[in-house]
Design a protein around this motif. Structure first.
Motif, mmCIF file in Angstrom:
data_model
loop_
_atom_site.group_PDB
_atom_site.id
_atom_site.type_symbol
_atom_site.label_atom_id
_atom_site.label_comp_id
_atom_site.label_asym_id
_atom_site.label_seq_id
_atom_site.Cartn_x
_atom_site.Cartn_y
_atom_site.Cartn_z
ATOM 1 N N ALA A 507 15.964 33.311 33.118
ATOM 2 C CA ALA A 507 15.201 32.975 31.915
ATOM 3 C C ALA A 507 15.725 31.714 31.238
ATOM 4 O O ALA A 507 14.986 31.040 30.519
ATOM 5 C CB ALA A 507 15.238 34.145 30.933
ATOM 6 N N ILE A 508 17.000 31.401 31.460
ATOM 7 C CA ILE A 508 17.557 30.189 30.842
ATOM 8 C C ILE A 508 18.073 29.228 31.916
ATOM 9 O O ILE A 508 18.930 28.386 31.661
ATOM 10 C CB ILE A 508 18.694 30.536 29.852
ATOM 11 N N TYR A 511 17.598 25.444 31.187
ATOM 12 C CA TYR A 511 18.511 24.976 30.142
ATOM 13 C C TYR A 511 19.911 24.761 30.706
ATOM 14 O O TYR A 511 20.538 23.719 30.486
ATOM 15 C CB TYR A 511 18.571 25.981 28.993
ATOM 16 N N GLN A 546 16.201 41.612 29.429
ATOM 17 C CA GLN A 546 16.917 40.434 29.891
ATOM 18 C C GLN A 546 17.926 40.055 28.812
ATOM 19 O O GLN A 546 17.567 39.535 27.762
ATOM 20 C CB GLN A 546 15.956 39.270 30.161
ATOM 21 N N ARG A 549 21.367 35.353 26.767
ATOM 22 C CA ARG A 549 20.773 34.476 25.771
ATOM 23 C C ARG A 549 21.817 33.486 25.294
ATOM 24 O O ARG A 549 22.988 33.823 25.183
ATOM 25 C CB ARG A 549 20.240 35.275 24.573
ATOM 26 N N LYS A 550 21.364 32.286 24.979
ATOM 27 C CA LYS A 550 22.263 31.261 24.453
ATOM 28 C C LYS A 550 22.283 31.372 22.937
ATOM 29 O O LYS A 550 21.246 31.269 22.273
ATOM 30 C CB LYS A 550 21.789 29.880 24.902
ATOM 31 N N ASP A 552 22.762 30.272 19.225
ATOM 32 C CA ASP A 552 22.696 29.014 18.470
ATOM 33 C C ASP A 552 23.450 29.098 17.151
ATOM 34 O O ASP A 552 24.305 28.259 16.866
ATOM 35 C CB ASP A 552 21.231 28.630 18.205
ATOM 36 N N ARG A 595 18.663 30.791 21.279
ATOM 37 C CA ARG A 595 17.887 29.603 21.619
ATOM 38 C C ARG A 595 16.397 29.895 21.718
ATOM 39 O O ARG A 595 15.564 29.044 21.380
ATOM 40 C CB ARG A 595 18.402 29.029 22.952
ATOM 41 N N ASP A 596 16.027 31.090 22.174
ATOM 42 C CA ASP A 596 14.614 31.437 22.295
ATOM 43 C C ASP A 596 14.025 31.962 20.981
ATOM 44 O O ASP A 596 12.933 32.531 20.965
ATOM 45 C CB ASP A 596 14.423 32.473 23.404
ATOM 46 N N LYS A 597 14.780 31.790 19.871
ATOM 47 C CA LYS A 597 14.373 32.171 18.511
ATOM 48 C C LYS A 597 14.423 33.684 18.277
ATOM 49 O O LYS A 597 14.048 34.143 17.187
ATOM 50 C CB LYS A 597 12.968 31.648 18.167
ATOM 51 N N SER A 598 14.827 34.454 19.253
ATOM 52 C CA SER A 598 15.040 35.881 19.002
ATOM 53 C C SER A 598 16.293 36.047 18.150
ATOM 54 O O SER A 598 17.122 35.134 18.054
ATOM 55 C CB SER A 598 15.190 36.643 20.327
ATOM 56 N N ARG A 599 16.446 37.209 17.526
ATOM 57 C CA ARG A 599 17.619 37.411 16.682
ATOM 58 C C ARG A 599 18.077 38.858 16.745
ATOM 59 O O ARG A 599 17.317 39.769 17.080
ATOM 60 C CB ARG A 599 17.322 37.025 15.241
#
Length: 640
Positions: A507-508, A511, A546, A549-550, A552, A595-599
């Motif tokens: 998924a990343i 990037y 998944q 996640r990166k 941020d 990075r994908d705006k999830s939190r």
């Protein structure tokens, strides 16, 4: 072989190993010059000339007949290598050469970057090495990678001796070992011979080895008249001399080593098929002699018995037939020279000189017109290392410069140069093949004007750490069951493709692939990844399918590295204990934005309360690794 990273690596890696050689200051290589070429791209007569007697071939079996050399007819004229006729070696000469080749038995424990508090189970493997000057053993880096214990056995002895890995170069795939008990391994005479003449040059070593071989022949024909151990001592003292000349295409070569399938030494023969560069831009030689697992690190001889390469790779039979690769001894000589001790007994090896720019070809006529370039050769610079530009104080390459020559050699529009007249080669070797401190000259067309830039290049910092125990170690931080780690290449090489896909790696992918291709700018900056969610009541409901996640930001603050993330979490915990705000936002909650705006939002006190339970359930010794704690303490103290 080591596992291959699933991401294409566009940058040449930085491989930094520093330290002090606590042993005596013995030069590991003589001052042998780099390969020199004449103006037309051919080897100069000085390099091709043979001023010392050829060494015996490594094996008498299958060698061509010992015809007489044509040298006498030339009245002392220096012979070109193509005119040299190899003579059949005697049994004593073969024995002497084989006495310098060793089998290496290696135990290794690999790190586990996916579960960084653990290591993988111990495994064993074997390889080959051979003696060089300075009482050292040279082999491949991958043979001793991640080793916990290494033992060496001489080809003519069943006794194994403990060794220490002194130096490693990953891009060159070379390593140098020392034997812990030198006297027992080499013998008293060999140690004394090395101590008496520590500065003996490679050419002199060749003479000594040939003389010792002749002496062994005399002993074989008239036993009991001489001291048979003295010739063996001379061979062990000097090791195998390394030839400073690249072998030519179709030249006969012989590989000697200890491949799987038996305990005795093995000999395979073939020819030089091709000379090119590997993924690091370093020269390699393709041969059609069989190189099997266990052969790695063994010497490769030419028809005159000179070491011209170090075996390091063979392709699987499903991919290609009779394809093996050796590292040229010119590369090995550069490595040995780079790790020689300074006058104060210390040594620092940082790696090979690296390409400080990215380029594109100039085959498109519109691009040439856009750059106002009317030449027929060269490449255009698309990106420049900011650290290299900074080190050269602005007198360096710029974007849209057209490089037409490197060290006086004309660049083709596909970034190739002529080597030895009729061989086209990727031009990277002009830079990676240099010894430490040697300058590089670039002929550049900038705004229609031709200028020359001379600079001394060096290894470059990678944007993403690449090699275990070189520029990274396994690190982790657990907060409320969230497992954070820094992005490293070893992390991407674990498991299977299916496992990576299930983890969310794909998924990343784009990037991370982009980050790997960038030049490094700041050694303090790290890319932080969430790679797992260790289930507990605190993080219930965030069971992402998944998980990778990166990260941020934390509470709106853009994070620089893992140490800063740890310090911010500790500040939040302290704030809860003191029941007061510390001015860094709402510390009652931790808001992680990716990075994908999830939190993910967790309550701070719940993270603290669940910590011991999570660590105990998963067998994690501490919530944070020692390396991050050390860096966090330095940041607290304002140190870098």
């Amino acid at each position: 072989q080591e596992g291959i990273c699933h991401i294409s690596l566009h940058c040449i890696a930085l491989h930094c190993v520093t330290g002090t050689d606590k042993r005596r200051n013995i030069p590991l290589a003589a001052s042998v010059p780099n390969i020199e070429m004449s103006d037309d791209g051919n080897e100069s007569d000085a390099d091709i000339a043979e001023e010392t007697p050829p060494l015996p071939a490594p094996d008498a079996e299958g060698a061509e007949g010992g015809g007489s050399s044509a040298a006498g007819a030339g009245g002392g004229r220096k012979k070109r290598r193509s005119e040299t006729v190899a003579r059949a070696p005697s049994k004593a000469q073969t024995k002497m050469v084989h006495s310098c080749i060793v089998k290496l038995i290696v135990q290794r424990v690999e790190a586990n970057y996916a579960e960084p508090w653990r290591t993988r189970t111990q495994s064993s493997s074997s390889g080959t090495g051979f003696l060089v000057s300075g009482h050292r053993i040279i082999t491949n880096a991958h043979v001793v990678r991640n080793c916990t214990h290494v033992r060496a056995r001489k080809s003519l002895s069943p006794v194994m001796f403990s060794c220490t890995v002194e130096w490693v170069s990953i891009p060159l795939d070379l390593a140098v070992l020392s034997v812990n008990d030198e006297v027992a391994f080499f013998g008293t005479k060999a140690v004394a011979a090395s101590d008496d003449a520590p500065d003996k040059a490679t050419a002199d070593e060749a003479d000594a080895t040939a003389a010792a071989a002749a002496k062994d022949d005399a002993e074989a024909s008239n036993p009991g008249t001489t001291d048979a151990s003295s010739s063996s001592a001379a061979a062990l003292a000097s090791g195998l001399p390394l030839c400073p000349i690249l072998p030519r295409l179709d030249e006969n070569v012989t590989c000697v080593g200890f491949p799987r399938g038996g305990q005795q030494i093995s000999v395979t023969r073939g020819v030089v098929s091709r000379v090119d560069v590997n993924s690091h831009g370093v020269l390699r030689i393709q041969i059609d002699a069989a190189i099997n697992p266990g052969n790695s690190g063994g010497p490769c001889f030419d028809s005159d018995g000179r070491v011209v390469g170090v075996a390091f790779q063979g392709l699987d039979g499903n991919d290609a037939q009779n394809v093996g690769y050796i590292i040229p001894t010119t590369t090995a000589l550069n490595f040995l020279a780079a790790i020689e001790n300074k006058d104060d007994g210390t040594c620092e090896y940082r790696g090979v000189q690296e390409l400080p720019f990215r380029w594109a070809n100039l085959q498109n006529k519109s691009l040439r017109k856009f750059l106002n370039f009317d030449g027929n050769s060269g490449v255009v610079v698309t990106k420049v290392s900011p650290l290299a530009a900074k080190n050269n104080e602005g007198n360096f390459l710029l974007k849209d410069d057209v490089i037409t020559h490197i060290d006086g050699r004309e660049l083709g529009e596909d970034y190739t140069v002529a080597m030895r007249g009729d061989e086209l080669m990727n031009a990277d070797f002009l830079i990676t093949g240099k010894r430490k401190g040697q300058a590089t000259r670039f002929a550049v067309v900038r705004d229609t004007k031709t200028i020359e830039i001379t600079t001394t290049l060096s290894p470059l910092m990678s944007n993403v750490p690449r090699d275990h125990d070189i520029d990274c170690t396994p690190e982790w931080l657990v907060i409320g069951g969230l497992l954070f780690v820094p992005l490293t290449c070893p992390l991407l090489s674990y498991g299977t493709a299916e496992g990576l896909e299930a983890s969310g790696y794909l998924a990343i992918y784009d990037y991370m692939d982009d980050e790997l291709s960038k030049f490094g700018q700041d050694e303090e900056t790290e890319i932080i990844l969430l790679i797992d969610i260790l289930a507990c009541d605190t993080n219930f409901g965030y069971d992402f399918r998944q998980r990778w996640r990166k990260l941020d930001t934390l509470n709106g603050h853009k994070l620089k590295n893992m140490a800063e993330l740890h310090n911010m979490y500790q500040d939040a915990c302290q704030s809860i204990e003191n029941s007061a705000e510390d001015g860094k936002g709402n510390t009652d909650f931790l808001q992680f934005v990716f990075r994908d705006k999830s939190r993910i939002v967790l309550e701070t006190k719940e993270c603290v309360a669940s910590e011991n339970e999570v660590l105990e359930q998963h067998g994690i010794p501490k919530s944070v690794s020692p390396g991050i704690l050390e860096k966090a303490a330095k940041e607290r103290a304002g140190q870098k």
